[in-house]
Design a protein around this motif. Structure first.
Motif, short mmCIF file in Angstrom:
data_model
loop_
_atom_site.label_atom_id
_atom_site.label_comp_id
_atom_site.label_asym_id
_atom_site.label_seq_id
_atom_site.Cartn_x
_atom_site.Cartn_y
_atom_site.Cartn_z
N ARG A 124 0.50 -1.16 -0.60
CA ARG A 124 0.12 0.34 0.02
C ARG A 124 0.64 0.66 -0.03
N ASP A 125 1.74 0.92 0.54
CA ASP A 125 2.80 2.42 0.78
C ASP A 125 3.26 2.49 -0.65
N LEU A 126 3.68 1.63 -1.56
CA LEU A 126 4.01 2.24 -3.00
C LEU A 126 3.31 2.21 -3.48
N SER A 162 1.81 3.36 7.37
CA SER A 162 0.30 3.09 8.05
C SER A 162 0.96 1.82 9.68
N ASP A 163 1.77 1.40 9.30
CA ASP A 163 2.17 0.63 11.03
C ASP A 163 3.15 1.41 11.46
N GLY A 181 -1.38 7.32 6.59
CA GLY A 181 -0.39 7.38 5.32
C GLY A 181 -1.35 7.44 4.00
N GLY A 182 -2.03 7.72 4.38
CA GLY A 182 -3.57 7.84 2.84
C GLY A 182 -3.20 10.24 3.00
N MET A 183 -4.91 9.66 3.92
CA MET A 183 -5.79 11.14 4.04
C MET A 183 -5.35 11.50 5.17
#
Length: 281
Positions: A50-52, A75-76, A125-127
């Motif tokens: 997801r981070d990529l 996120s982690d 790690g997103g919004m």
């Protein structure tokens, strides 16, 4: 000696990983806290696919995730509470300065609700700013207590892949993995390894697939009863079924691959068994 209280990664644009920028002097303090916020000193963070995807944006990814400007990705993470906002003590009495914590990807959903894709996209790690920083500020709903038997490095791997594996094996009522069950996991990615360990802890028998002899030994060391090389055995689904008592099939397949692997997953699973499709790809 480096100052461990400063430093963070930010994403300037969604043009790929080259858009990531490290600021060695950036930091946060208790003066930056809102009423529902918690200041955390992060000791470990782990990365996911997801981070990529987050770095790539809508033009470069088939599964785009929107981001806020100058996003802190990730996120982690795992760390220690440094300070809490004025409303946290009453809302979350378990979160006190000095307590070890793990981040939760989706801070704004109720405890008994499984996150939707939108909630995941909107999460850490997103919004919402994430974990690739020395000090982070998180809503109290985005934190849980760290198990005392895990190091920060170990705990930092649980948020994304660990929860996915747990939900795959334990999230479907009436199909929770139990002692004596047979579970099939695919490959050696984060979700598969977590699923293997959870299944073993529950007393299940695990069949794992891989394309590497070296990884096969590692899978056995982690407790896999059988390991199948899917490059050498294209009919690994049938082979897995044959390994179960009376060839009845496995009780649960954790399928992290999707369309190319699904036919073999269906061959491996028993009647009334469960195939769980996981991941973003």
């Amino acid at each position: 000696m480096a100052n461990i209280s400063t430093g963070q990664w930010t994403l300037a644009s969604q043009d790929g990983i080259d858009a990531l920028h490290y600021d060695a002097n950036s930091t946060k303090s208790e003066h930056d806290l809102g009423p529902d916020d918690v200041l955390v000193e992060l000791y470990a963070a782990s990365l996911n696919y997801r981070d990529l995807v987050v770095t790539q944006g809508p033009l470069n990814s088939s599964i785009p995730i929107k981001v806020i400007p100058s996003l802190i990705p990730g996120s982690d993470g795992s760390g220690r509470v440094l300070a809490i906002g004025s409303a946290v003590a009453s809302a979350r009495p378990d979160l006190k300065p000095g307590v070890g914590v793990i981040t939760h990807m989706c801070p704004n959903i109720a405890d008994d609700v499984l996150p939707s894709f939108d909630a995941v996209a909107d999460g850490l790690g997103g919004m919402t700013h994430g974990t690739l920083c020395r000090r982070g500020i998180f809503h109290h709903g985005g934190l849980v207590r760290k198990p005392s038997n895990l190091s920060h490095t170990q705990a930092a791997t649980l948020t994304c892949s660990g929860l996915t594996a747990w939900n795959a094996l334990m999230g479907c009522k009436g199909h929770e993995v139990k002692q004596g069950d047979w579970v099939l996991v695919q490959g050696t990615g984060g979700v598969s390894i977590a699923a293997l360990q959870i299944a073993i802890a529950a007393g299940a028998n695990v069949i794992a697939t891989t394309s590497s002899d070296a990884k096969a030994e590692r899978l056995r060391a982690l407790g896999a009863a059988h390991v199948l090389n899917y490059r050498m055995t294209s009919t690994w689904g049938e082979e897995a079924k044959a390994l179960t008592p009376n060839g009845r099939g496995v009780d649960h397949v954790v399928d992290v691959v999707g369309p190319s692997a699904l036919p073999e997953s269906l061959k491996a699973v028993r009647q009334d068994g469960l195939v769980t499709l996981t991941g973003m790809v």
